[in-house]
Design a protein around this motif. Sequence first.
Motif, PDB file in Angstrom:
ATOM      1  N   ILE B 241       0.835  -1.201   0.000  1.00  0.00           N
ATOM      2  CA  ILE B 241       0.000   0.000   0.000  1.00  0.00           C
ATOM      3  C   ILE B 241       0.872   1.254   0.000  1.00  0.00           C
ATOM      4  CG2 ILE B 241      -1.654   1.347   1.374  1.00  0.00           C
ATOM      5  CD1 ILE B 241      -2.830  -1.346   2.299  1.00  0.00           C
ATOM      6  N   GLU B 273     -10.644  -1.098  13.099  1.00  0.00           N
ATOM      7  CA  GLU B 273     -11.487  -1.460  11.956  1.00  0.00           C
ATOM      8  C   GLU B 273     -11.629  -0.269  11.013  1.00  0.00           C
ATOM      9  OE1 GLU B 273     -14.171  -2.279  14.900  1.00  0.00           O
ATOM     10  OE2 GLU B 273     -12.603  -3.715  15.397  1.00  0.00           O
ATOM     11  N   MET B 276      -8.646   0.293   8.833  1.00  0.00           N
ATOM     12  CA  MET B 276      -8.542  -0.589   7.681  1.00  0.00           C
ATOM     13  C   MET B 276      -9.584  -0.223   6.619  1.00  0.00           C
ATOM     14  SD  MET B 276      -5.955  -2.358   8.181  1.00  0.00           S
ATOM     15  CE  MET B 276      -6.107  -3.512   6.826  1.00  0.00           C
ATOM     16  N   ILE B 277     -10.751   0.233   7.052  1.00  0.00           N
ATOM     17  CA  ILE B 277     -11.760   0.628   6.074  1.00  0.00           C
ATOM     18  C   ILE B 277     -11.257   1.842   5.283  1.00  0.00           C
ATOM     19  CG2 ILE B 277     -14.103   1.568   5.802  1.00  0.00           C
ATOM     20  CD1 ILE B 277     -14.914  -0.180   8.210  1.00  0.00           C
ATOM     21  N   ALA B 280      -8.674   0.691   2.840  1.00  0.00           N
ATOM     22  CA  ALA B 280      -9.287  -0.009   1.715  1.00  0.00           C
ATOM     23  C   ALA B 280      -9.857   0.997   0.728  1.00  0.00           C
ATOM     24  CB  ALA B 280     -10.373  -0.946   2.227  1.00  0.00           C
ATOM     25  N   LEU B 281     -10.610   1.959   1.263  1.00  0.00           N
ATOM     26  CA  LEU B 281     -11.227   2.945   0.367  1.00  0.00           C
ATOM     27  C   LEU B 281     -10.153   3.787  -0.318  1.00  0.00           C
ATOM     28  CD1 LEU B 281     -14.321   4.038   2.466  1.00  0.00           C
ATOM     29  CD2 LEU B 281     -14.252   2.577   0.433  1.00  0.00           C
ATOM     30  N   LEU B 283      -7.178   2.896  -1.111  1.00  0.00           N
ATOM     31  CA  LEU B 283      -6.548   2.069  -2.146  1.00  0.00           C
ATOM     32  C   LEU B 283      -7.430   2.022  -3.402  1.00  0.00           C
ATOM     33  CD1 LEU B 283      -3.902   0.607  -1.837  1.00  0.00           C
ATOM     34  CD2 LEU B 283      -5.142  -1.474  -1.307  1.00  0.00           C
ATOM     35  N   ILE B 284      -8.724   1.804  -3.197  1.00  0.00           N
ATOM     36  CA  ILE B 284      -9.632   1.682  -4.342  1.00  0.00           C
ATOM     37  C   ILE B 284      -9.723   3.023  -5.067  1.00  0.00           C
ATOM     38  CG2 ILE B 284     -12.017   1.211  -5.038  1.00  0.00           C
ATOM     39  CD1 ILE B 284     -12.167  -0.656  -2.553  1.00  0.00           C
TER      40      ILE B 284
END
Lengths: 295, 316, 256
Positions: B241, B273, B276-277, B280-281, B283-284
């Motif tokens: 990442i 949590e 990590m959310i 994730a967002l 990264l996308i």
Amino acid sequence: MDFLHQFVQQLINGVSLGSIYALIALGYTMIYGIIKLINFAHGDIYMVGAYIGFFAITRAGLSIVPALLISMVVTGILGMIVERLAYKPLRHAPRISVLITAIGVSFFLEYASMYFVSPTPRTFPEVIPSVAFNVGPFIVNGQQMLIMGITLVLMLILTYIVQKTKLGKAMRAASFDVETAQLMGINADRVISFTFCIGSALAAAAGVLVGVYYNSIDPLMGIMPGLKAFVAAVLGGIGILPGAVAGGIILGVIEALVSGFISSTFRDAAAFAILILVLLFKPSGIFGKNTREKV
Amino acid sequence: MNLLRKNDLIMLGLSLVIFAILQVLITTKVLTSFWELNLIIIGINVIMAVSLNLINGYTGQFSLGHAGFMAVGAYTGVVMTTFFHLPFIVAIIAGAVLAGLLGFLIGLPTLRLRGDYLAIATLGLGEIIRIVIMNLDYVGGAAGFKGITHHTNFAWVFLIMLFTLFVIKNFVNSSHGRACIAIRENEIAAEAMGINTTKYKVMAFTIGAAFAGVAGCLFGHNFYIISPGSFTFLASFNYLIMVVMGGLGSITGSIAGAFVVTFISAVLAPWPEFRMIIYALALILLMFYRPQGLFGYMEVTSMGIFRRIFKRGHES
Amino acid sequence: MSEVLLKAENVSIVFGGLKAVSDFDFYINKGELIGLIGPNGAGKTTAFNLITGVYQPTTGSIEFAGKSIVGKKPYEITQRGIARTFQNIRLFSELTVLDNVKIAFHSHVKYGLAETVFRVGRYFSEEKQIEEESMKLLKIFKLDGHAYDQAKNLPYGAQRRLEIARALAAKPKLLLLDEPAAGMNPQETKELMEMISWIRKEFGLTVLLIEHDMSLVMGICERIYVLEYGMIIANGTPKEIQENPEVIRAYLGGEA
């Protein structure tokens, strides 16, 4: 005799574990076959399927078969939504970008689930009486029968869809060459969406069955089975449906034998070692054909 | 004096000034031990990210097993200092050598694979390394290695990070580095230009692994215990990442990526949590709107502001 | 007296039962400029791929400068002195035009890894030399104005020229050009012809080129081989080729 007895017993355990891998691997292989993406999030789709099944049983008080169906439908729709939101915009992006996105989606599903259902593992209710059948000197328990039975039924249905229906034929065409398929009038977006739907539904079934088998589910339960199902798909030849099933079952059996005869701590290592050996010596898998790049 | 050498000296001088300021702030306790720890983690992450970038970004070989090499370095290092009572620097070198050697042995067969197959194979190998360590009672098995002497401090990390950056920057700006970049751009053309592609892929992989070993050794001596759980493929993803966020093929980017990711992790530590959310967002969204990362192939030394400082700072 | 630089004897390659090239017999003398022509799918690019080691022949021998190059890897063959361009342009598209050329100097760089990493010894002098020689090549191909542009942003004709410049940077004895004029307009083709003749003299090169543009082939090649269905059907001077009934049949599809 004792060795042989244990061997066959592990074989039975291996086939039921392998059925689970096979169900997940089918989704992997179908998706890779069409859009050439290792969908890292597929294992997490399976986890979501397990939770939906769990809530259908505990909150709605359903029995196993309706819960399984509901989980498959809802998760199938989730798979389509994920594809639509995360992968479709990247249809023409480099494959590595899509791979990274898949890692992102995987994290998102894991930790969003953790946020909503808490990280603590849940005990899956006992949905079928714990009975054990004696087949000669061997023991097959009710859960194993259920897993193998449902896996068999789902595979028959999948075979029917892929071989006989119009969408199934479109899927097969698209897995050869998406662009040519489009020129033949196939709506690639719909086919891809449908593929994610079926793949996710199968993963959901696997999730619910694993819940029944191991009695415990948690938000990170999808990581390892997801990776191993990918190993199974590669082992069988990626993009080939019977290959995924064979790969899943072979992997399940090998894992059961390694746990039974060597040590369960090396179980995961065995799966990865198989992956690497296959990639190095026959990257096209058991059922695959070799191809080469045109210069 | 040569222009390139002058640029190097200016960068080195700047880095040492930053180092001196931070070191003074740490010694005088203006920066609390919480911040010192985070600076150490940032430094280790920079080494990890830059070394991974050499493999993934510059050479274009997608590796997802970097944490495995870090584990090798960490365990080798703590064995050296704890069991053999060797000096820290020897432990660091040993960690680098062993991780590099393993990288070489693993790289030789696996780098024939391409793209996502290589990714998944390296992920598998990283996990195998971790599982093997988990089963070695000599180093404490799954419970972890206990009783490590604390050697890592800010000075060690900063200076070794500087050395790493220096080596990797010089490597990528040479004919060897260009060979690696050519492989990323077009492997068939690279081969046709006389580049032994296998050799350079394995070389990049080995160098990357060796520096991951160095980072691992620093990491291992930062706490009193290390366990195989710190080196799962999720850790590899974390370094990935950083590299992707900063830009595959930019050292500046990897530094920035390591900085941003470590900082966000530290700030959001109480809400794991949520953290990590956001990851994730991020990264996308990055892949949607800026797939080349924050810096793309750019380096800070080739940007306007530095050009003016260096007059002609073009080096690539 | 002419000395043979490249010699192929009885070369065949089979792809899954299909003979893509069969009994390929040919030679190139040092300093020659040879054309390889033939209808689409005749196996011209396959012949290039065999010479450059991308494919290994199923049977037959290929010798370069008196030594067999069968079984050698593409990079080893380049290091021995054969460089090529590609029909479907394969530049390092994200890199600058200058870097594209610098990369090809690779096999002539002498500084080692330690000199690289610590920037001592030959590093600076050699890098400087590479940069100068690269700029010189770019100037020859009128690309020096684009030295710091990304290769992918060059116009098509310039990309083809860059491919040739890059191949020359590898300092070959034999240069293989795969359709260098593809996609160029007549004016660009004419300039390219002159350029090929010029670099050949300037660098003392031997050139083998695949081309569809007959005006180019007939205009500059000294000798021409004609391939059809993987076999050489004719070999001779441009004039002989133009009058060869086999060649006319192959191209026009009439009865011979």
